[in-house]
Design a protein around this motif. Structure first.
Motif, short mmCIF file in Angstrom:
data_model
loop_
_atom_site.label_atom_id
_atom_site.label_comp_id
_atom_site.label_asym_id
_atom_site.label_seq_id
_atom_site.Cartn_x
_atom_site.Cartn_y
_atom_site.Cartn_z
N SER A 171 -20.14 -9.58 -57.28
CA SER A 171 -18.82 -10.09 -57.65
C SER A 171 -18.43 -11.26 -56.76
CB SER A 171 -17.78 -8.97 -57.54
OG SER A 171 -18.07 -7.92 -58.43
N THR A 172 -18.71 -11.15 -55.46
CA THR A 172 -18.40 -12.24 -54.53
C THR A 172 -19.21 -13.48 -54.86
OG1 THR A 172 -18.00 -10.56 -52.83
CG2 THR A 172 -18.21 -12.84 -52.10
N GLY A 187 -20.24 -5.21 -55.34
CA GLY A 187 -19.31 -6.04 -54.57
C GLY A 187 -19.93 -7.37 -54.17
N PHE A 234 -13.49 -7.48 -57.20
CA PHE A 234 -13.34 -8.08 -55.87
C PHE A 234 -12.00 -7.73 -55.25
CE2 PHE A 234 -14.28 -11.01 -52.55
CZ PHE A 234 -13.07 -11.58 -52.20
N ASN A 281 -15.78 -6.46 -49.32
CA ASN A 281 -15.87 -7.67 -50.12
C ASN A 281 -15.33 -8.87 -49.36
OD1 ASN A 281 -16.98 -6.24 -52.22
ND2 ASN A 281 -15.10 -6.07 -53.39
#
Length: 651
Positions: free
Chosen positions: A491-492, A488, A472, A529
């Protein structure tokens, strides 16, 4: 060469400086008191570029204790890029012996970038060993200096726009009066004298000057005739004053060649020096603004504005206004044509509006730049924090995870050994039998492998979180790179996992992923992101607000859902849709959702910059589009379209 200890170096230095004055022990203490009294940071480095002496001010400045610094180099405290620069400059001083002083960027222990000035000089001890003595001066925080300069520019522009707007209002007000004059019956009845008097009075009010006069050249061009001179102090008009060209030939020749002459100081300007003693000085005139009257291809006269008192700098608006005044005089003299007067006024007002509009656009651009700097600095600091935390967590987790496998083998061997004992020694002595019952050996042998398995799962989970945090932050990606967009987004979501889980006051928020088979996308991964984080955070806030409203109305709560869909729409474009089933957004708010500083959240909860920054990232940095689709009680969807590969766009 072996590094000297701090006490050894201090003793040698005190011996060199005070050996003939005070005993060595006293001189060393005296030297320490001198060094620590100095408020500027001071340090000494040996030939290996390691600190051997630092004063209290240096320790306070760099954020570490003296015992942590002594014997260490820049590479132990700063990033490699900064440390390389310091090393080269220290080495240059060691090699040449020339004192060096440079401004440098340094990141302190709090992660703040500062600008410092360091003076480095070469010094030798009695044994011929070389050292560098450095004196540090703090100039200031790089971000604070840049922000202060930007704000100063913004303030100047705001003040200039305000002054221009006030001037424009005043000049337009008096221009309207002149327009009404052109349309009035006075000109229709050919009352030339009254019209000229009115024009000079309006010019005096509009330009805030004490004297305004209109001069016409005589037919033979031997002189000029004053057809009206208005003096504001007495509200008095004079007519028929005559002044011959031969008295001031240079000035009137200049008036024939220039549209407007603006003189801020009549005593120092070469164009007015020829009549300063005979005309301007006796009357107390300090500044002049004159415009020629042009008609039918030649100069027929002059409009003169004379300012008394403190010298005055004329603005472009005022020069444009007197030029318009000369046009009105020409209209009165020529034909009093109403259409020509309106066109002259329209052109004058248009020029003023264009100048003001350009300044307003420049101000908006600077304000946007200021917002970008603040947000970029905020995200940079957040990224550094996230990357640092991920790095620090990763080391102990790897240690734990790496020891789980051998621990499992050891415990497995021990359990096998216990089973062998139970098989060949089925009747243990009473003490051992009591211990077996006390610790519930059978349950322990069954549960211990499960416990190790749980520890392994937990360590793997932490590793996944660390990878998501590092992914991130994307601190190392300052240029376009081909990345997996889904990585991405995931991950967020992992970072926001705590907000998605069920709570006592609301059920869990369901995430529906409909990912297309996307190739790698060329983009600024960290910036995208940030966009995903802003949109998903707003979606969660909207769902929580909906649930709170349902609770207050005592209606059955419905499940909160966030849909994330990606799709290839053509050869070089993909779309990313993030939608929620929240309360939706009214049309008035939706029209302003991408405006800077606009927020509907309570004070302290929202800054109004998230969606504005997201819009800039998508449209300007990635040459894409972002659209908000929403209506009340129908949820909200953000649709992002970006190219697969970034081309060389002309800025």
């Amino acid at each position: 060469m072996k590094c000297l200890e701090e006490s050894q170096y201090l003793a040698g230095l005190s011996k060199m400086m005070f050996s003939d004055i005070v005993p060595q022990q006293s001189s060393q203490a005296f030297l320490w008191s001198i060094l620590n009294t100095i408020t500027d940071p001071i340090f000494v480095k040996d030939r290996q570029h390691k600190w051997v002496l630092v004063n209290d001010a240096f320790c306070q400045f760099i954020g570490y204790q003296r015992k942590e610094l002594i014997g260490k180099s820049d590479y132990d405290f700063f990033c490699k890029t900064e440390a390389d620069v310091f090393w080269e400059r220290y080495e240059l001083v060691f090699t040449t012996g020339v004192t060096d002083e440079h401004e440098e960027l340094i990141t302190n222990s709090q992660g703040e970038t500062q600008i410092i000035s360091t003076k480095k000089s070469l010094l030798y001890d009695e044994a011929g060993n070389s050292f560098i003595v450095g004196l540090v001066r703090l100039i200031g925080s790089k971000n604070k200096i840049e922000t202060a300069l930007l704000r100063e520019t913004v303030n100047k522009l705001e003040q200039e726009i305000y002054e221009r707007q006030q001037t424009e209002k005043r000049l337009c007000r008096h221009s309207n009066a002149l327009q009404q004059l052109v349309q009035s019956e006075k000109l229709q009845h050919d009352d030339f004298k009254i019209a000229i008097e009115y024009i000079t009075e309006v010019a005096s009010l509009g330009l805030d000057v004490e004297r305004v006069s209109v001069w016409l050249y005589t037919e033979k061009r031997l002189g000029i005739q004053c057809i009206d001179l208005y003096q504001r102090e007495n509200n008095y008009h004079s007519h028929g004053l005559e002044l011959f060209v031969c008295d001031f030939p240079n000035y009137f020749q200049a008036l024939k060649e220039e549209q407007v002459i603006a003189v801020s100081n009549v005593h120092s300007d070469r164009r007015t020096s020829e009549f300063s003693e005979t005309y301007t000085t006796p009357l107390g005139i300090t500044s002049m603004l004159d415009a020629r009257i042009w008609s039918r291809g030649e100069v027929i006269g002059v409009v003169c504005c004379e300012h008394l008192g403190v010298q005055r700098q004329w603005t472009l608006e005022e020069e444009s206004f007197i030029s318009s005044i000369s046009d009105f005089v020409r209209l009165v003299i020529e034909s009093r044509d109403r259409k020509i007067a309106e066109e002259a006024l329209r052109q004058s007002e248009m020029q003023l509006r264009q100048q003001t509009q350009q300044l307003e656009e420049a101000l908006k651009e600077l304000q946007h730049t200021q917002v970008q700097m603040l947000q970029n600095e905020k995200m940079s600091s957040l990224g550094q924090l996230v990357a640092g935390v991920a790095h620090e967590i990763n080391n102990p987790v790897n240690f734990i995870y790496g020891n789980i496998a051998p621990a499992h083998d050891y415990i497995h061997n021990l359990l096998n050994l216990i089973q062998l004992y139970q098989e060949y020694y089925p009747d243990p002595i009473p003490v051992i039998q009591s211990k077996i019952v006390a610790i519930d050996l059978e349950f322990l042998m069954e549960d211990l492998p499960k416990l190790l398995s749980s520890i392994k799962i937990g360590a793997e989970r932490i590793q996944q979180i660390v990878v998501s945090l590092r992914n991130f932050s994307r601190l190392d990606e300052a240029e376009y790179k081909a990345v997996d967009i889904h990585e991405g987004i995931d991950s967020t979501l992992l970072i926001l996992d705590n907000r998605l889980k069920a709570r006592p006051d609301r059920p869990a928020i369901q995430i529906i992923k409909e990912y297309d088979n996307l190739p790698l996308i060329e983009c600024y991964a960290g910036q995208l992101n940030q966009v995903f984080m802003n949109i998903l955070t707003n979606a969660i806030d909207a769902l929580e607000e909906r649930h709170q409203q349902q609770s207050q109305q005592k209606t059955k709560p419905s499940l909160g859902v966030i849909l994330i869909r990606t799709k290839i729409i053509n050869k070089n474009q993909i779309t990313i849709k993030i939608a929620d089933n929240g309360l939706g957004i009214p049309e008035k708010i939706k029209q302003r959702i991408f405006d800077p500083f606009f927020t509907t959240k309570p004070i302290g909860k929202g800054t109004g910059m998230g969606m504005s920054i997201s819009y800039q990232i998508v449209t300007k940095n990635h040459h894409g589009t972002i659209e908000c689709i929403s209506s009340p009680h129908q949820g909200t969807a953000f649709v992002i379209v970006i190219p697969l590969k970034q081309q060389h766009f002309v800025q």
